[in-house]
Design an enzyme around this catalytic site. Sequence first.
Site, PDB file in Angstrom:
ATOM      1  N   SER A   1       0.848  -1.193   0.000  1.00  9.78           N
ATOM      2  CA  SER A   1       0.000   0.000   0.000  1.00  9.78           C
ATOM      3  C   SER A   1       0.883   1.241   0.000  1.00  9.78           C
ATOM      4  O   SER A   1       2.013   1.213   0.499  1.00  9.78           O
ATOM      5  CB  SER A   1      -0.843  -0.021   1.271  1.00  9.78           C
TER       6      SER A   1
ATOM      7  N   TYR B   1      -0.441  -0.771   9.946  1.00  8.42           N
ATOM      8  CA  TYR B   1      -0.664  -1.170   8.546  1.00  8.42           C
ATOM      9  C   TYR B   1       0.577  -0.862   7.691  1.00  8.42           C
ATOM     10  O   TYR B   1       0.987  -1.677   6.858  1.00  8.42           O
ATOM     11  CB  TYR B   1      -1.895  -0.398   8.063  1.00  8.42           C
TER      12      TYR B   1
ATOM     13  N   LYS C   1       2.707  -3.571   5.689  1.00  5.67           N
ATOM     14  CA  LYS C   1       2.722  -3.509   4.222  1.00  5.67           C
ATOM     15  C   LYS C   1       4.134  -3.373   3.656  1.00  5.67           C
ATOM     16  O   LYS C   1       4.408  -3.863   2.562  1.00  5.67           O
ATOM     17  CB  LYS C   1       1.826  -2.358   3.739  1.00  5.67           C
TER      18      LYS C   1
HETATM   19  P1  NAI Z   1     -11.914  -5.582   1.370  1.00  8.41           P
HETATM   20  O1  NAI Z   1     -12.193  -5.395   2.823  1.00  8.41           O
HETATM   21  O2  NAI Z   1     -13.034  -5.381   0.420  1.00  8.41           O
HETATM   22  O3  NAI Z   1     -11.298  -7.024   1.108  1.00  8.41           O
HETATM   23  C1  NAI Z   1     -10.499  -7.707   2.032  1.00  8.41           C
HETATM   24  C2  NAI Z   1     -11.085  -9.073   2.261  1.00  8.41           C
HETATM   25  O4  NAI Z   1     -10.182  -9.820   3.091  1.00  8.41           O
HETATM   26  C3  NAI Z   1     -12.440  -9.050   2.989  1.00  8.41           C
HETATM   27  O5  NAI Z   1     -13.416  -9.702   2.189  1.00  8.41           O
HETATM   28  C4  NAI Z   1     -12.165  -9.783   4.297  1.00  8.41           C
HETATM   29  O6  NAI Z   1     -13.267 -10.570   4.744  1.00  8.41           O
HETATM   30  C5  NAI Z   1     -10.972 -10.630   3.953  1.00  8.41           C
HETATM   31  N1  NAI Z   1     -10.152 -10.982   5.125  1.00  8.41           N
HETATM   32  C6  NAI Z   1      -9.792 -10.182   6.148  1.00  8.41           C
HETATM   33  N2  NAI Z   1      -9.044 -10.844   7.033  1.00  8.41           N
HETATM   34  C7  NAI Z   1      -8.910 -12.113   6.563  1.00  8.41           C
HETATM   35  C8  NAI Z   1      -8.220 -13.261   7.022  1.00  8.41           C
HETATM   36  N3  NAI Z   1      -7.536 -13.260   8.160  1.00  8.41           N
HETATM   37  N4  NAI Z   1      -8.271 -14.385   6.252  1.00  8.41           N
HETATM   38  C9  NAI Z   1      -8.971 -14.405   5.089  1.00  8.41           C
HETATM   39  N5  NAI Z   1      -9.670 -13.341   4.627  1.00  8.41           N
HETATM   40  C10 NAI Z   1      -9.620 -12.201   5.340  1.00  8.41           C
HETATM   41  O7  NAI Z   1     -10.696  -4.596   1.014  1.00  8.41           O
HETATM   42  P2  NAI Z   1      -9.867  -4.288  -0.344  1.00  8.41           P
HETATM   43  O8  NAI Z   1      -9.759  -2.815  -0.445  1.00  8.41           O
HETATM   44  O9  NAI Z   1     -10.379  -5.050  -1.479  1.00  8.41           O
HETATM   45  O10 NAI Z   1      -8.414  -4.785   0.089  1.00  8.41           O
HETATM   46  C11 NAI Z   1      -7.704  -5.827  -0.532  1.00  8.41           C
HETATM   47  C12 NAI Z   1      -6.234  -5.659  -0.255  1.00  8.41           C
HETATM   48  O11 NAI Z   1      -5.726  -4.483  -0.895  1.00  8.41           O
HETATM   49  C13 NAI Z   1      -5.881  -5.523   1.231  1.00  8.41           C
HETATM   50  O12 NAI Z   1      -4.675  -6.209   1.498  1.00  8.41           O
HETATM   51  C14 NAI Z   1      -5.675  -4.027   1.387  1.00  8.41           C
HETATM   52  O13 NAI Z   1      -4.861  -3.712   2.479  1.00  8.41           O
HETATM   53  C15 NAI Z   1      -5.025  -3.698   0.054  1.00  8.41           C
HETATM   54  N6  NAI Z   1      -5.106  -2.289  -0.319  1.00  8.41           N
HETATM   55  C16 NAI Z   1      -6.277  -1.739  -0.711  1.00  8.41           C
HETATM   56  C17 NAI Z   1      -6.317  -0.415  -1.094  1.00  8.41           C
HETATM   57  C18 NAI Z   1      -7.549   0.196  -1.602  1.00  8.41           C
HETATM   58  O14 NAI Z   1      -7.470   1.363  -2.076  1.00  8.41           O
HETATM   59  N7  NAI Z   1      -8.684  -0.475  -1.578  1.00  8.41           N
HETATM   60  C19 NAI Z   1      -5.121   0.448  -1.009  1.00  8.41           C
HETATM   61  C20 NAI Z   1      -3.937  -0.241  -0.644  1.00  8.41           C
HETATM   62  C21 NAI Z   1      -3.937  -1.564  -0.299  1.00  8.41           C
END
Ligand code: NAI
Length: 303
Positions: free
Chosen positions: A154, A167, A171
């Site tokens: 990130s 975080y 990251k």
């Molecule tokens: P999101 O919350 O929609 O998706 C993350 C998913 O991971 C959720 O469905 C959640 O239930 C699942 N999850 C959480 N803990 C878990 C575990 N211990 N085991 C299995 N599943 C688990 O969020 P998003 O935005 O799609 O994030 C995806 C990745 O991208 C993350 O790693 C986030 O940190 C990273 N990210 C996202 C950004 C953004 O702009 N959306 C920016 C930078 C990084």
Amino acid sequence: MSENIRFDGRVAVVTGAGGGLGKIYALMLAARGAKVVVNDLGCAPDGSGGTTNFADQVVEEIKSAGGEAVADYNGVHTKEGAEGLIKTALDAFGKVDIVINNAGILRDRSFMKMTDDDWKAVIDVHLHGTYNVTKAVWPHLRENQYGRVVFTTSSAGLYGNFGQANYSAAKLGIVGLMNTLKLEGEKYNIKVNTIAPFAGSRLTATVLPQDVLEKLKPEYVAPIVIYMCWEGCQETGRVFVAGAGYFSRAAIVEGPGVYFNLNEEITPEKVAEKLNEIKTVEGAVEFNNATEATMKAFKNLGS
Ligand code: NAI
């Protein structure tokens, strides 16, 4: 337009694929022929709770579009969960070729107010989760002499973000893990790359305005992640940035530096005097490994 980036016969594991970015990666891989393990704990954005609905819905969507997928509800933050996930993949499809480490949670708070639990929970899901899953699958990838592994970092980790000390640390730790695994995977055709995404999702819903969120589609990030999963991808050890239709590469670089004469005393005053030259990154270079970087400093020792 013809689609020559295909995954027929390939098995992909996507963590946190029940929503947000992971869901789009899973749908796109499946649409291009991969058998997909849709992992998701189905928890709240802070990591609490859990439901099977998240993963089930994405599996349903893939199947109704004619693709192949199985659900997995393990939490990647534990070793047992990650091992269970890889077992789900092997039991269902007999192998693993592609792993996208995407699962994530947030516990944003200023460092003053951050509890040990906030720190640990975030490190556990992001850094330990990436380690746990990759560690569980690594012997299998090595044996098959094939792997396409994607990590998720990130801009908070690369550059810092107020209220995200936990975080950010997790990251950037992931980038460190990639830097070494790219070397250890090299002779086994295991490529390890990292995405730094920007996308509207429930994790960004609280920090970005609604109209911006709607325009930041995960579909604008997925194409480069899918590329990294492809057998034709020869890149390894790269951090790619993607979002809003913007794509770039972030890198750790080192400036040209200053070599002091070792026959004279090196004082803090001399350092202060040269600080502008020491700190410039104009003309900076990248290194492929720590030895290359060390050799640049050691040039000053002569032969
Ligand atoms: P999101 O919350 O929609 O998706 C993350 C998913 O991971 C959720 O469905 C959640 O239930 C699942 N999850 C959480 N803990 C878990 C575990 N211990 N085991 C299995 N599943 C688990 O969020 P998003 O935005 O799609 O994030 C995806 C990745 O991208 C993350 O790693 C986030 O940190 C990273 N990210 C996202 C950004 C953004 O702009 N959306 C920016 C930078 C990084």
